[in-house]
Structures are given as structure tokens and as C-alpha cells.
Design an enzyme around this catalytic site. Structure first.
Site, PDB file in Angstrom:
ATOM      1  N   GLY A 195     -27.757 -32.921   3.856  1.00  0.00           N
ATOM      2  CA  GLY A 195     -28.531 -32.443   4.997  1.00  0.00           C
ATOM      3  C   GLY A 195     -30.023 -32.459   4.746  1.00  0.00           C
ATOM      4  O   GLY A 195     -30.806 -32.772   5.650  1.00  0.00           O
ATOM      5  N   ASP A 196     -30.431 -32.145   3.541  1.00  0.00           N
ATOM      6  CA  ASP A 196     -31.849 -32.174   3.185  1.00  0.00           C
ATOM      7  C   ASP A 196     -32.408 -33.582   3.390  1.00  0.00           C
ATOM      8  O   ASP A 196     -33.473 -33.767   3.984  1.00  0.00           O
ATOM      9  CB  ASP A 196     -32.021 -31.719   1.731  1.00  0.00           C
ATOM     10  CG  ASP A 196     -33.456 -31.827   1.252  1.00  0.00           C
ATOM     11  OD1 ASP A 196     -34.331 -31.160   1.839  1.00  0.00           O
ATOM     12  OD2 ASP A 196     -33.694 -32.576   0.289  1.00  0.00           O
ATOM     13  N   ALA A 197     -31.681 -34.579   2.917  1.00  0.00           N
ATOM     14  CA  ALA A 197     -32.140 -35.965   3.038  1.00  0.00           C
ATOM     15  C   ALA A 197     -32.147 -36.421   4.497  1.00  0.00           C
ATOM     16  O   ALA A 197     -33.106 -37.055   4.953  1.00  0.00           O
ATOM     17  CB  ALA A 197     -31.248 -36.881   2.202  1.00  0.00           C
ATOM     18  N   ALA A 245     -25.616 -29.378   1.863  1.00  0.00           N
ATOM     19  CA  ALA A 245     -27.065 -29.144   1.900  1.00  0.00           C
ATOM     20  C   ALA A 245     -27.825 -30.302   1.259  1.00  0.00           C
ATOM     21  O   ALA A 245     -28.897 -30.691   1.741  1.00  0.00           O
ATOM     22  CB  ALA A 245     -27.411 -27.831   1.202  1.00  0.00           C
TER      23      ALA A 245
END
Length: 136
Positions: free
Chosen positions: A25-27, A22
Site C-alpha cells: 500500500g505504501d508503494a 502496508a
């Protein structure tokens, strides 16, 4: 090494903790959204930020996960479920816990696809995410 290829060999990203997926994935998701917005011709930073927030808000990311529900492979569903069930930081103040968990699931999925080099599938997911958010 290029910007969109991991600098180290991560041969089994599905084995990484869901919150690590995550985190990546956020970046990746935010960078994809920012690139999309600049590509649409937005050049004022305040407007870029305002528009980007619409895409990265937990409630909209949760809507994306619901839209993906029947479109994920078993491996993708397992990664998203692990992200959704991971216990990490607290949701944002005033945020809905369930939406926050689903958004973490989406971010885990994006991180997994990125680290495993599944570029076409990653692009499909991000394109669907943009469509879901833009329909609101």
C-alpha cells in the site's frame, strides 16, 4: 501482466499479514500521488518531492484515516484496524506513534484494495486522501 495488476494470483489478500499489505500500500499510494503531481504539471524534481512529502507524511495519512472512519465497509475497517494494531518498525524519529499507526492502517487498506483488484474503491480512497491533505 500490467503495472497495476498483481503478477500472481492472491485470492485472499485479507489473509496476508497487515504489514505486508502496508508494504504494498505504501508503494501504491506514493506512486498514485507522484502520478497526480506530475499530472498537475509539476516537473522540477525538488518541487515534486516537496509536494509528495505532504501527502505521504504519517500525520496527514492519519487525518485521511479519520476522514474515512464512517465510510469504510466492515471488511475495509477490519483491514485498516489490523494495520493500525500491527507491531512493526519504529515510527520515524520525532514522529507521533498514534499517527504512525493510523498511517499504517491506511497503507494496509490501500494494499488490500490494490491486491484484491478493487480499482474503483482504491481510486475513491486516494481521491479522498488528496482532498484531505489539500485542505490543510
Amino acid at each position: 501482466m500490467t503495472l497495476f495488476s498483481p503478477p500472481v494470483d492472491i485470492s485472499h489478500p485479507e489473509r496476508l499479514p497487515a504489514l505486508v499489505l502496508a508494504y504494498i500500500g505504501d508503494a501504491v499510494y506514493e506512486l498514485a500521488i507522484r502520478q497526480y503531481l506530475v499530472g498537475r504539471g509539476l516537473t522540477r524534481v525538488n518541487q515534486l518531492h516537496k509536494e509528495a512529502v505532504k501527502y505521504v507524511r504519517a500525520d496527514n495519512q492519519a487525518r485521511v484515516m479519520h476522514a474515512l472512519q464512517d465510510r469504510l465497509s466492515p471488511a475495509e475497517e477490519a483491514v485498516a484496524r489490523r494495520g493500525r494494531n500491527a507491531h512493526g518498525s519504529h515510527p520515524p524519529r520525532g514522529g507521533d506513534v498514534l499517527s504512525y499507526r493510523y498511517s499504517t492502517g491506511l497503507e494496509s487498506l490501500v494494499g488490500y484494495l490494490y491486491l484484491s483488484g478493487q480499482w474503483q474503491r482504491l481510486e475513491e480512497i486516494i481521491n479522498l486522501a488528496r482532498q484531505v491533505v489539500e485542505e490543510t
